[in-house]
Scaffold this motif. Structure first.
Motif, PDB file in Angstrom:
ATOM      1  N   ASN A  16     -21.228  -9.267 -37.523  1.00 25.35           N
ATOM      2  CA  ASN A  16     -20.134  -8.746 -36.713  1.00 25.35           C
ATOM      3  C   ASN A  16     -20.335  -7.263 -36.411  1.00 25.35           C
ATOM      4  O   ASN A  16     -19.467  -6.620 -35.832  1.00 25.35           O
ATOM      5  CB  ASN A  16     -18.802  -8.961 -37.452  1.00 25.35           C
ATOM      6  CG  ASN A  16     -17.606  -8.817 -36.548  1.00 25.35           C
ATOM      7  OD1 ASN A  16     -17.648  -9.126 -35.357  1.00 25.35           O
ATOM      8  ND2 ASN A  16     -16.507  -8.320 -37.120  1.00 25.35           N
TER       9      ASN A  16
ATOM     10  N   LYS B 132     -15.885  -9.891 -33.699  1.00 19.87           N
ATOM     11  CA  LYS B 132     -14.527 -10.294 -34.065  1.00 19.87           C
ATOM     12  C   LYS B 132     -13.776  -9.045 -34.512  1.00 19.87           C
ATOM     13  O   LYS B 132     -14.047  -8.501 -35.583  1.00 19.87           O
ATOM     14  CB  LYS B 132     -14.556 -11.332 -35.177  1.00 19.87           C
ATOM     15  CG  LYS B 132     -15.343 -12.598 -34.816  1.00 19.87           C
ATOM     16  CD  LYS B 132     -15.454 -13.548 -36.004  1.00 19.87           C
ATOM     17  CE  LYS B 132     -16.277 -14.780 -35.636  1.00 19.87           C
ATOM     18  NZ  LYS B 132     -16.431 -15.714 -36.776  1.00 19.87           N
TER      19      LYS B 132
ATOM     20  N   THR C 114     -11.858 -12.015 -29.911  1.00 24.04           N
ATOM     21  CA  THR C 114     -13.243 -12.312 -30.258  1.00 24.04           C
ATOM     22  C   THR C 114     -14.095 -12.379 -28.997  1.00 24.04           C
ATOM     23  O   THR C 114     -13.616 -12.709 -27.914  1.00 24.04           O
ATOM     24  CB  THR C 114     -13.370 -13.649 -31.011  1.00 24.04           C
ATOM     25  OG1 THR C 114     -12.926 -14.719 -30.160  1.00 24.04           O
ATOM     26  CG2 THR C 114     -12.558 -13.629 -32.288  1.00 24.04           C
TER      27      THR C 114
ATOM     28  N   TYR D  72     -21.851 -12.390 -31.713  1.00 26.26           N
ATOM     29  CA  TYR D  72     -20.397 -12.313 -31.585  1.00 26.26           C
ATOM     30  C   TYR D  72     -19.872 -10.975 -32.077  1.00 26.26           C
ATOM     31  O   TYR D  72     -20.553 -10.215 -32.763  1.00 26.26           O
ATOM     32  CB  TYR D  72     -19.724 -13.438 -32.383  1.00 26.26           C
ATOM     33  CG  TYR D  72     -20.130 -13.490 -33.838  1.00 26.26           C
ATOM     34  CD1 TYR D  72     -19.480 -12.709 -34.793  1.00 26.26           C
ATOM     35  CD2 TYR D  72     -21.180 -14.302 -34.259  1.00 26.26           C
ATOM     36  CE1 TYR D  72     -19.863 -12.740 -36.126  1.00 26.26           C
ATOM     37  CE2 TYR D  72     -21.572 -14.341 -35.590  1.00 26.26           C
ATOM     38  CZ  TYR D  72     -20.909 -13.558 -36.514  1.00 26.26           C
ATOM     39  OH  TYR D  72     -21.298 -13.578 -37.827  1.00 26.26           O
TER      40      TYR D  72
ATOM     41  N   GLN E 110     -11.808  -9.057 -37.951  1.00 19.00           N
ATOM     42  CA  GLN E 110     -12.522  -9.378 -39.191  1.00 19.00           C
ATOM     43  C   GLN E 110     -12.868  -8.097 -39.936  1.00 19.00           C
ATOM     44  O   GLN E 110     -13.397  -7.156 -39.362  1.00 19.00           O
ATOM     45  CB  GLN E 110     -13.799 -10.161 -38.879  1.00 19.00           C
ATOM     46  CG  GLN E 110     -14.612 -10.533 -40.118  1.00 19.00           C
ATOM     47  CD  GLN E 110     -15.804 -11.401 -39.774  1.00 19.00           C
ATOM     48  OE1 GLN E 110     -15.626 -12.553 -39.377  1.00 19.00           O
ATOM     49  NE2 GLN E 110     -16.993 -10.861 -39.901  1.00 19.00           N
TER      50      GLN E 110
ATOM     51  N   GLU F  12     -18.022 -13.863 -27.852  1.00 15.13           N
ATOM     52  CA  GLU F  12     -19.162 -14.684 -28.267  1.00 15.13           C
ATOM     53  C   GLU F  12     -20.097 -14.888 -27.087  1.00 15.13           C
ATOM     54  O   GLU F  12     -19.665 -15.253 -25.998  1.00 15.13           O
ATOM     55  CB  GLU F  12     -18.697 -16.031 -28.797  1.00 15.13           C
ATOM     56  CG  GLU F  12     -19.810 -16.891 -29.342  1.00 15.13           C
ATOM     57  CD  GLU F  12     -19.304 -18.189 -29.952  1.00 15.13           C
ATOM     58  OE1 GLU F  12     -19.318 -19.217 -29.230  1.00 15.13           O
ATOM     59  OE2 GLU F  12     -18.883 -18.178 -31.122  1.00 15.13           O
TER      60      GLU F  12
END
Length: 841
Positions: free
Chosen positions: A730, A626, A600, A624, A629, A602
């Protein structure tokens, strides 16, 4: 008789010396000795002081002498009574302060020129006991706790700025501008700082003069007997600058005028125990740059060190090497840009506030928890001015540069000057190492699961072609390496900007980014962000990926609020671009954290506000990526709601994460080969500021699952089809939704003759390449409807004739125009209105 005569002669000699000494020191405009315990703030000369906060009366440096202890967060207000001799403010003065501090390791402030305590202090004792401020430089001499000193500052803005301690020259500071930061208003605040760098300090005497005292006068004033040694200039000697780290090495550089020794003593404990020698290079004048590369180090290991050269040795500092290939923890970095300014108040403050914030977030030893500082250019105002490299860059960065290593790229203000390449040591990560002519111009470095790429956007001609080929090779390398999750790029210039419209056409660099760099970046799935500066403020937008194996789109983020004068709303041409979602005219910095194990990324933007509204490390934006995801599930569409004025398209909630963008297509054909509307709508559009200087969100309250369009956007009595796809925060897109068909009933106007003139906003807007412009006329009118470019040049005339009263609609086709902002204007004998339209191809 002889004894009496000798005593008389001795008395006359002493009296004469005393009289001469007193006569040699000019008369004070203000003098406060703090000796009247019944009125401790009483003036011996001038006007009584006023206390803001707390103080207490204490014993002074001599018997029967008193002093005042000014509490933390407290200060004294002085009305000095000096009349400006030149300029609008007082530019020539001398201040004398007798002081004592209880300990070293905290910040103390001597005075602030802002009468409202709204700016940073203007003279400090830093945490290592040095006196000064970044704008003028700091002394090498370190004061000792619990000892009295007399500090005298002699100021003649435009000519000199000098510090004296106990009658001896301490520091020849950087000369300041007339009516600038260091000129005095009617009120001077003693010991005040607006953000807490004003620990408790003892003071036994303050004096102020309306002239800049010379060395002889100040020597007569004397002090408390300390020997200061040789005064320091502005070369910022023996303050380390860490750069270009790796898992097994670190470059350590510093200034020293002497060339006799270049050495670093280091070890894994404060006892050190190892030494490595290096080399020095004369940059210009007396500015000699010493560099040692430590090699053979262990990954992710803390090291202690000190630098040693001809003038002595530094304090002991520490750093941490980069983590190795199997590291599964977190990597963090501070992102800066455009810290250059002749007045370093804000750049210095940003560094101190960033350091304080990092300590609060990650722990006091920032070198253990922050791996890197990235800087995307404009380190100094003029790259060819040798003194600016110290006063505008190395000195302001010094609160963190001995502990956290830097990686930088050059900005337009460095101008590819040799000083940049002498100071920065990038050859071993360069795209083309020495002796290639393009050595150090662009570089890459891998930290754990992230490849960092530094681009040079100053280049031109064949150099750009070379950089592009190298960039393609590095992105291919990252794409094929399963251990790399992210590619993070920095460069100085932008593709587009909302704050500084003139900058888009100022030179060829924005076109280079738009037409060459971004098409390359779009092809690779691991690119997550291109960070830039040049614009002085903060901007965040998105760029759609065109990778054959897409993972997510990437962001373009401006971090140019690092200390250069902010590009305020309205100062330049402002353009509201659909793919820039957040723009804030604030000083700022970014902290970025990558969780290697969880894959990840951020990033957080912290604001210090601007001249109209200060902010205290305020978190104002966050984003962010990820990797693992999943993308949102396909949304569901249903029949739209239609009335006389609008059509509302009803779609489902997003399946996961949160909804950032909806792309909607509306067509008369079910395969959507030809669309009536094809546009994206975003969750937010922060553009400009309100009367209280807070950002305005033009999309505030929007429901992306109920997009609304004007009824006139679609033809009457037709069958249409529509579909949507969702993008989450995302930056992953869903597939297209189901297709829903609907009919548009015939719209009957309430009146066939309008009540007034009106020019409607074109639709769609933004458009590509066709849009519709509606207008109405309440009377017979000579009508001219024209389209203009951003420079005001008429590029198309859509209507130029006499028209009857009624409602009219005109199509405008921009197929032969470039993407950008344009304006259309309706002009009649009695009515003129102009609106903006945006073409995006």
């Amino acid at each position: 008789m002889k004894d009496l005569l000798l005593r008389s002669i001795l008395f006359l000699i002493i009296y004469s010396v005393f009289t001469l000494t007193v006569a040699q020191v000019p008369t004070r405009k203000g003098w406060w000795k703090f000796d009247d315990k019944t009125n401790i703030l009483k003036a011996d000369v001038g006007t009584d002081l006023a206390l803001q906060g707390t103080s207490k009366t204490i014993d002074g440096p001599k018997a029967n002498d008193f002093a005042v202890s000014i509490g933390t967060g407290s200060y004294l207000k002085m009305n000095h009574g000096i009349t400006p001799a030149s300029g609008n403010f007082v530019n020539e003065y001398t201040i004398s302060i007798d002081f004592r501090v209880a300990s070293i390791g905290r910040w103390y402030c001597f005075f602030q020129t802002s009468p409202t305590n709204s700016n940073d202090g203007d003279c400090f004792i830093n945490t290592t006991g040095n006196i000064g401020v970044a704008a003028t430089g700091y002394s090498l001499y370190n004061i000792k706790p619990n000892e009295w000193y007399r500090l005298v500052i002699s100021v003649k803005n435009g000519t000199h700025y000098k510090y004296y301690l106990d009658g001896q020259l301490l520091l020849t500071g950087t000369i300041q501008t007339v009516d600038g930061r260091f000129s005095l208003d009617k009120t001077l605040l003693m010991f005040a700082d607006e953000d807490g760098e004003d620990s408790e300090i003892d003071c036994s005497e303050i004096s102020i003069w309306d002239s800049a005292l010379g060395a002889a006068d100040i020597s007569i004033l004397g002090g408390y007997g300390h020997t200061i040694g040789s005064p320091t200039g502005k070369t910022h000697m023996l303050i380390p600058f860490l750069q270009n780290p790796s898992t097994s090495s670190m470059f350590i550089s510093w200034h020293d005028t002497s060339s006799t020794v270049t050495k670093v003593d280091f070890g894994t404990t404060s006892s050190l125990g190892q030494s490595t020698n290096g080399t020095s290079e004369l940059i210009a004048g007396t500015y000699r740059w010493h560099t040692v590369q430590l090699t053979g180090l262990q990954p992710n290991q803390e090291y202690f060190y000190k630098v040693v050269s001809g003038s002595g040795s530094s304090s002991v500092y520490n750093f941490r090497t980069l983590p190795g290939a199997n590291y599964t923890g977190k990597i963090r970095f501070l992102l800066l840009s455009d810290t250059h300014n002749s007045d370093t108040t804000m750049s210095s403050k940003i560094i101190r506030e960033a350091k304080k914030n990092m300590q609060q977030l990650y722990g006091g030893d920032i070198h253990k928890n922050v791996n890197l500082v990235l800087h995307s250019g404009d380190l100094v105002v003029s790259g060819n001015n040798i003194t600016q490299w110290t006063t505008q860059f190395f000195a302001p960065m010094s609160p963190i540069s001995p502990n956290i290593p830097f990686l930088t790229v050059t900005g337009n203000h460095e101008g590819e000057h040799e000083f940049y390449y002498k100071y920065m040591k990038l050859d071993n990560i360069s795209g083309y190492p020495a002796p290639n002519a393009f050595s150090e111009r662009f570089w890459s470095s891998v930290v754990a699961n992230t490849m960092f790429v530094g681009l040079n956007t100053n280049l031109s001609g064949a150099a750009l072609t070379l950089q592009n080929l190298w960039l393609e090779s590095k992105l291919t390398e990252a794409e094929n390496d399963p251990k790399i999750d992210f590619v993070f790029l920095i460069g100085h210039h932008f593709s587009i900007t909302e704050l500084w419209g003139q900058g888009i056409t100022e030179d060829s660099r924005p076109a280079y980014l738009t037409n060459q760099v971004f098409p390359i970046l779009k092809k690779y799935s691991k690119v997550i962000q291109y960070s830039y500066g040049h614009t002085h403020g903060f901007e965040r937008g998105t760029v759609e990926s065109q990778s054959t194996t897409p993972r997510n789109d990437f962001r373009m983020v401006c971090g140019g609020g690092g200390g250069g004068a902010i590009d305020r709303w309205g100062s330049y041409i402002n353009n509201d671009y659909p793919n820039i979602h957040v723009t804030i005219d604030n000083f700022c910095y970014q902290l970025i954290e990558i969780d290697v194990a969880n894959r990840t990324f951020e990033s957080s933007m912290y604001s210090l506000g601007n001249a109209s509204k200060a902010r205290n490390n305020e978190l104002m934006d966050k984003w962010y990526i990820k990797v693992t995801q999943q993308a949102p599930a396909a949304p569901t569409t249903s029949l739209p709601t239609i009335n006389e004025s609008q059509i509302v398209f009803n779609t489902s909630k997003i399946s996961s994460d949160s909804l950032m963008t909806v792309r909607i297509q509306i067509a008369e054909v079910i395969d959507f080969n030809k669309t009536s509307i094809d546009t994206m709508v975003h969750w937010k559009n922060i553009y400009k500021a309100d009367a209280s200087f807070n950002p305005i969100d033009k999309n505030k309250g929007i429901d992306l699952t109920k997009l609304s369009f004007k009824r006139t956007a679609l033809k009457n009595d037709k069958t249409f089809y529509y579909r949507v796809r969702y993008r989450d925060h995302n930056l992953k897109w869903s597939v297209w939704s189901n297709v829903t068909s609907f009919n548009t009933p015939t719209y009957i106007a309430a009146s066939t003759i309008p009540a007034k003139f009106n020019l409607e906003q074109n639709y769609p807007n933004p458009f590509n390449p066709v849009t519709e412009i509606n207008y109405q006329l309440p009377e017979v009118s000579k009508v001219r409807l024209s389209v203009f470019d951003i420079l005001g040049r008429e590029i198309s005339t859509l209507v130029d004739e006499v028209k009857s009263p009624g409602f009219y609609s005109v199509k405008f086709n921009g197929k032969n125009l470039s993407s950008g902002v344009y304006f259309y204007q309706l002009r009649t004998n009695s009515f003129v209105d102009t609106k903006k339209l945006v073409l995006i191809k």
